[in-house]
Write a protein that holds these residues in place. Structure first.
Motif, short mmCIF file in Angstrom:
data_model
loop_
_atom_site.label_atom_id
_atom_site.label_comp_id
_atom_site.label_asym_id
_atom_site.label_seq_id
_atom_site.Cartn_x
_atom_site.Cartn_y
_atom_site.Cartn_z
N ARG A 120 0.52 -1.11 0.06
CA ARG A 120 -0.25 0.31 0.40
C ARG A 120 0.38 1.47 -0.03
NH1 ARG A 120 -2.01 3.46 4.22
NH2 ARG A 120 -4.77 4.26 3.57
N ALA B 102 0.69 5.18 0.23
CA ALA B 102 -0.32 6.00 0.43
C ALA B 102 0.26 7.71 0.83
CB ALA B 102 -0.79 6.06 2.10
N ARG C 161 -0.15 13.00 -3.38
CA ARG C 161 -0.65 13.31 -4.24
C ARG C 161 0.02 11.71 -4.52
NH1 ARG C 161 2.12 15.99 -9.04
NH2 ARG C 161 1.36 15.43 -11.03
N TYR D 97 -5.28 -4.94 -8.27
CA TYR D 97 -5.32 -3.32 -7.58
C TYR D 97 -6.44 -2.42 -7.53
CZ TYR D 97 -5.89 -0.25 -12.15
OH TYR D 97 -6.37 -0.11 -12.66
N ALA D 98 -5.89 -1.77 -6.52
CA ALA D 98 -7.13 -0.50 -5.99
C ALA D 98 -6.64 0.90 -5.55
CB ALA D 98 -7.93 -1.19 -4.75
N LEU D 99 -7.07 1.66 -6.47
CA LEU D 99 -6.32 3.28 -6.56
C LEU D 99 -7.41 4.23 -5.88
CD1 LEU D 99 -4.16 5.22 -7.80
CD2 LEU D 99 -5.77 5.17 -9.98
N SER D 100 -7.44 4.92 -5.03
CA SER D 100 -8.22 5.60 -4.56
C SER D 100 -7.16 7.24 -4.84
CB SER D 100 -8.37 5.73 -3.57
OG SER D 100 -8.12 5.89 -2.20
N GLU D 101 -7.64 8.75 -3.92
CA GLU D 101 -7.09 9.95 -4.33
C GLU D 101 -6.05 9.84 -3.67
OE1 GLU D 101 -9.50 13.10 -3.91
OE2 GLU D 101 -10.43 12.90 -5.25
N GLU D 102 -6.45 8.80 -2.06
CA GLU D 102 -5.04 9.07 -0.88
C GLU D 102 -4.04 7.35 -0.61
OE1 GLU D 102 -8.35 8.79 -0.57
OE2 GLU D 102 -9.08 10.82 -0.12
N LEU E 25 -2.93 4.17 -2.89
CA LEU E 25 -2.66 2.77 -4.27
C LEU E 25 -2.29 1.51 -3.36
CD1 LEU E 25 -2.03 1.55 -6.76
CD2 LEU E 25 0.00 2.72 -6.83
#
Length: 219
Positions: free
Chosen positions: A154, A156, A159, A202-207, A209
């Protein structure tokens, strides 16, 4: 015909991994060359001492990267089928040397991991490091459960820089013609995991990966 296509893709993938290695090695090796030129011309003792310090730093960075890529991309023939978890941990920590804005935490549940799992862990870490352009934290976890190695990495930070084509490569949906030195490590992981009967996601968010993989332990 399909065998020919598969061999062509494998060759392209190997070539692109070599390109990635050469790209990442260019800066520290170039610094070594420049440092030697400066040392040959410099007469001031203090400046010569500084040149030696820069040469030592560049040599250390070059060695760290070569050791990392040897296991992440290569066959790593010096190791057996199982690798002590201290090895990938040391390689990642060395690769992050000097990157003060990136912190890394490890949760490794076994003393040894299959080579395929270690390669997955290292390449996930490489993608995570590239994603933290403004710094952040990388959490790395791995354990063997029910006959398979489970790896989660992970990243974090403020950006997350994640090229969508890397996600397509991890999903196995990247067209062969769209392979590049940037996507080659992710594509290699997907091919390796699928060949061993495992999976990558995988999973991606603004905060953050988050990348995960299940690799059969016998691989």
């Amino acid at each position: 015909m399909s065998d020919t296509i598969d061999r062509t893709i494998a060759l392209d993938l190997a070539s692109l991994l070599c390109s990635r290695l050469c790209h990442d090695m260019l800066s520290p090796v170039g610094a070594l060359s420049n440092g030697l030129e400066l040392l040959a011309e410099e007469k001031d003792p203090a400046m010569r001492e500084r040149c030696f310090e820069l040469l030592e730093q560049s040599a250390r960075v070059s060695a760290n990267k070569l050791k990392f890529y040897r296991l992440a991309f290569g066959a790593a023939g010096g190791f057996g089928d199982l690798i002590p978890v201290g090895e990938p941990r040391a390689l990642i920590e060395a690769l992050l040397a000097g990157k003060d804005r990136v912190a890394v935490n490890f949760a490794l549940g076994n003393d040894m991991l299959p080579k395929s799992a270690v390669k997955t862990l290292l390449n996930f870490a490489l993608i995570a490091i590239d994603a933290l352009v403004r710094g952040g934290t990388i959490d790395i976890a791995a354990e063997i459960r029910d006959g398979a190695a489970e790896i989660v990495v992970r990243a974090a930070g403020p950006r997350i820089a994640f090229d969508p084509t890397i996600g397509l490569a991890l999903d196995g949906n990247l067209a062969p013609g769209d392979l590049s030195s940037k996507t080659a490590p992710a594509a290699m992981l997907q091919v390796m995991a699928a060949g061993l009967g495992g999976s990558v996601q995988y999973a991606l968010s603004e905060e953050a990966l988050v990348m995960g993989a299940v690799i059969p332990a016998q691989g």
